[in-house]
Design an enzyme around this catalytic site. Sequence first.
Site, mmCIF file in Angstrom:
data_model
loop_
_atom_site.group_PDB
_atom_site.id
_atom_site.type_symbol
_atom_site.label_atom_id
_atom_site.label_comp_id
_atom_site.label_asym_id
_atom_site.label_seq_id
_atom_site.Cartn_x
_atom_site.Cartn_y
_atom_site.Cartn_z
ATOM 1 N N TRP A 17 25.037 51.397 32.826
ATOM 2 C CA TRP A 17 25.054 50.511 31.673
ATOM 3 C C TRP A 17 24.880 51.232 30.345
ATOM 4 O O TRP A 17 25.191 50.680 29.303
ATOM 5 C CB TRP A 17 23.939 49.464 31.803
ATOM 6 N N ASN A 18 24.348 52.477 30.347
ATOM 7 C CA ASN A 18 23.875 53.030 29.072
ATOM 8 C C ASN A 18 24.996 53.456 28.124
ATOM 9 O O ASN A 18 24.794 53.480 26.918
ATOM 10 C CB ASN A 18 22.887 54.177 29.302
ATOM 11 N N PRO A 42 31.805 48.264 37.115
ATOM 12 C CA PRO A 42 30.866 48.535 36.030
ATOM 13 C C PRO A 42 29.468 48.046 36.381
ATOM 14 O O PRO A 42 29.270 47.288 37.336
ATOM 15 C CB PRO A 42 31.449 47.740 34.859
ATOM 16 N N ALA A 43 28.491 48.460 35.578
ATOM 17 C CA ALA A 43 27.111 48.025 35.779
ATOM 18 C C ALA A 43 26.986 46.516 35.587
ATOM 19 O O ALA A 43 27.685 45.920 34.761
ATOM 20 C CB ALA A 43 26.188 48.757 34.806
ATOM 21 N N GLY A 94 24.968 57.606 37.991
ATOM 22 C CA GLY A 94 23.809 56.745 38.148
ATOM 23 C C GLY A 94 22.628 57.518 38.697
ATOM 24 O O GLY A 94 22.539 58.739 38.537
ATOM 25 N N SER A 95 21.741 56.828 39.369
ATOM 26 C CA SER A 95 20.508 57.448 39.846
ATOM 27 C C SER A 95 20.762 58.321 41.068
ATOM 28 O O SER A 95 21.711 58.099 41.837
ATOM 29 C CB SER A 95 19.476 56.376 40.197
ATOM 30 N N GLU A 116 27.414 62.310 39.118
ATOM 31 C CA GLU A 116 26.587 62.730 37.989
ATOM 32 C C GLU A 116 25.342 61.871 38.047
ATOM 33 O O GLU A 116 25.374 60.673 37.762
ATOM 34 C CB GLU A 116 27.356 62.558 36.677
ATOM 35 N N LEU A 117 24.224 62.505 38.435
ATOM 36 C CA LEU A 117 23.027 61.761 38.789
ATOM 37 C C LEU A 117 21.919 61.986 37.763
ATOM 38 O O LEU A 117 22.181 62.237 36.600
ATOM 39 C CB LEU A 117 22.588 62.161 40.201
ATOM 40 N N CYS A 150 21.117 60.337 30.314
ATOM 41 C CA CYS A 150 20.822 61.266 31.407
ATOM 42 C C CYS A 150 20.586 62.687 30.911
ATOM 43 O O CYS A 150 19.881 63.463 31.557
ATOM 44 C CB CYS A 150 21.947 61.247 32.432
ATOM 45 N N GLU A 247 12.309 60.835 35.109
ATOM 46 C CA GLU A 247 13.286 60.643 34.038
ATOM 47 C C GLU A 247 12.808 59.472 33.183
ATOM 48 O O GLU A 247 12.807 58.324 33.624
ATOM 49 C CB GLU A 247 14.669 60.383 34.618
ATOM 50 N N GLU A 324 33.122 66.340 35.361
ATOM 51 C CA GLU A 324 33.978 65.446 34.596
ATOM 52 C C GLU A 324 34.325 66.129 33.285
ATOM 53 O O GLU A 324 33.545 66.917 32.752
ATOM 54 C CB GLU A 324 33.273 64.115 34.334
#
Length: 345
Positions: A17-18, A42-43, A94-95, A116-117, A150, A247, A324
């Site tokens: 979502w960010n 999407p989120a 995400g996480s 990408e965590l 992140c 985090e 990416e």
Amino acid sequence: MIVTKEPVGPVAAITPWNFPFMMITRKVATALAAGCTILMKPAEETPLTAYKLLEYARRAGIPEGVFEIVTGDPVQIGNLITDDPRIRKISFTGSTAVGKLLAAQCAGTLKTMTMELGGNAPFVVFDDADLDEAAKALVSAKLRNGGQVCISPNRVYVQAGVHDQFVQRVKALVEAIPVDQGQQERFVVGPLINRAAIDKVGQLVDDCRRRGAEVVLGGHPHVKGGLFYAPTILVDVADDMPIASTEIFGPVFPIYRFSTEAEVIARSNDTEYGLVAYAFTRDLGRAFRLSRDLEAGMVIMNSGSVGTASVPFGGVKQSGYGREGSHYGIEEYVHVKYTLMSGLA
């Protein structure tokens, strides 16, 4: 003998979502450039941005079936896209916990993945650094999107000889930035995403205070109320406090002292994550040592700015794998075919 690259096939992508617009465009553009179709999930917090982007895509000429969006229950959708053999690849941001779950679910069909965590980025300031530039870079990188990034600096290590000066520079800069809603041109510290985020940040700060950290600025929800948390600076933070391994995802600056280069490298690497690391120094030799020794997919020297479309973005360790952006990102969406031709007229 011929070697060719072909698109992996239909791709599914899951975004957070960010940065709901950027995350989607980064994945969709790369998949289309490689010749793949893409299904985007999407989120749950930000579906309208995704549908607006789909509208733009149709107006730009991207036909139905090439780029599509699905919204709904994340567990049900996740199970469908990981189990379906027609989906050849999943790209996830995400996480770390959800990334591990998706990787396990993809094992049955051996899908390739780009992940990408989470991150726990160190931001290291040496005593030979330009302290004004370092402070500006830290504040900009940390307060972007209210710290909900992140690649946000999560542990600020400052060499002992310049620690106090640096803290005062950061405090002055932070105090000058208004806390307000984000639909305006000036730079502001915006709200957090939901009440759970406010509670998490508050608990981390309160725990630091109880364990002996000093609150230089903030340390509480903002007087505006709602989902605003006051920008917070903490000093005398210790490595064994929960904030050092969590985090934060909020406008909190935990600042640690260090003495030597070897010490701060070891402390920076003492995390399961390895997305990005920042360092400020004027010593070229040290810069190359840090580039080599810091365990991160991206090492940023004397800047708080990380990514553009032309560079590979991604991490190591439990911050994920794959990249990416740049041509490295496109390579994630193709497979290599080798053809041997013999006995032809």
